[in-house]
Enzyme design. Sequence first.
Site, PDB file in Angstrom:
ATOM      1  N   HIS A   1       0.809  -1.216   0.000  1.00 25.47           N
ATOM      2  CA  HIS A   1       0.000   0.000   0.000  1.00 25.47           C
ATOM      3  C   HIS A   1       0.848   1.275   0.000  1.00 25.47           C
ATOM      4  O   HIS A   1       1.918   1.339   0.593  1.00 25.47           O
ATOM      5  CB  HIS A   1      -0.921   0.016   1.219  1.00 25.47           C
ATOM      6  CG  HIS A   1      -0.176  -0.100   2.519  1.00 25.47           C
ATOM      7  ND1 HIS A   1       0.292   0.987   3.215  1.00 25.47           N
ATOM      8  CD2 HIS A   1       0.188  -1.188   3.233  1.00 25.47           C
ATOM      9  CE1 HIS A   1       0.911   0.580   4.305  1.00 25.47           C
ATOM     10  NE2 HIS A   1       0.866  -0.735   4.351  1.00 25.47           N
ATOM     11  N   ASP A   2       0.352   2.282  -0.695  1.00 27.18           N
ATOM     12  CA  ASP A   2       0.903   3.636  -0.688  1.00 27.18           C
ATOM     13  C   ASP A   2       2.299   3.742  -1.286  1.00 27.18           C
ATOM     14  O   ASP A   2       2.998   4.739  -1.068  1.00 27.18           O
ATOM     15  CB  ASP A   2       0.907   4.215   0.739  1.00 27.18           C
ATOM     16  CG  ASP A   2      -0.471   4.233   1.354  1.00 27.18           C
ATOM     17  OD1 ASP A   2      -1.312   5.019   0.889  1.00 27.18           O
ATOM     18  OD2 ASP A   2      -0.736   3.451   2.282  1.00 27.18           O
TER      19      ASP A   2
ATOM     20  N   GLY B   1       5.151  -1.155   2.520  1.00 28.60           N
ATOM     21  CA  GLY B   1       4.344   0.031   2.303  1.00 28.60           C
ATOM     22  C   GLY B   1       5.133   1.321   2.292  1.00 28.60           C
ATOM     23  O   GLY B   1       6.218   1.429   2.859  1.00 28.60           O
TER      24      GLY B   1
END
Length: 259
Positions: free
Chosen positions: A118-119, A136
């Site tokens: 994520h991100d 992440g």
Amino acid sequence: MISTMAHIDPKAELGSNVQVDPFTMIHGDVIIGENTWIGSNVTIYPGARIGKNCRIFPGAVIAGVPQDLKFQGEESTVIIGDNTTIRECVTISRGTVDKQTTVVGSNCLLMAYVHIAHDCVIGSNVIIANSVQIAGHVSIDDWAIIGGSSAVHQFVKVGMHAMISGGSLVRKDVPPFTKAAREPLSYAGVNSLGLRRRGFSSETISHIQEVYRYLFLNSLNNSRALEEIEINLPATKERDEILNFIRSSERGVMKGYIN
């Protein structure tokens, strides 16, 4: 071009000439650009935004829910640029409240079993080899290459045109134009061959090498090295890219040359 054995939510938006092979599932709130091919057994979850002329091989999972205990179900996306190839069993998680999105640029190659958490923000023309695991909030700039089976720690930054050896544990930031290898990960020279292939002149490459002599070979701490570089070396786009990268590093940069 779309197999009757694929399941495509009516709310998904597919561009012209998109091909979808059997046993693939595409959920709603998905946008896929024209001329993209999606192989068998691919799962594309809500929030995926996939560009034109991409190739997604069997077993890939795009825009899955983040593997982050802080995730509270907020709406977020995965954005993938044009002409990017995603090989077998790659997984790309969508963003969290931090950035709201995970980004992969255009003209990238993600080889089999890569995981992008994520991100993350992956630039364009990036190559990530087999089984690389990226945690992440990682940032990887344009034209970087990550060798197979490497693991990249959360919040790490990898600069443009950097090349990281296979099997590396990437715990610190890797500055632009460098090669990184060994354990712990350390400076292994300038990525001269890659830079030549991309049209950098011999003079520019020599200038980059001189910058890194101050940073990694002259036994100076980073603050002193940055001062010496600004005093003694002419300002160029490449010099300033390096200086800005070092100064903005939050995790600290990899070690200098280790015998």
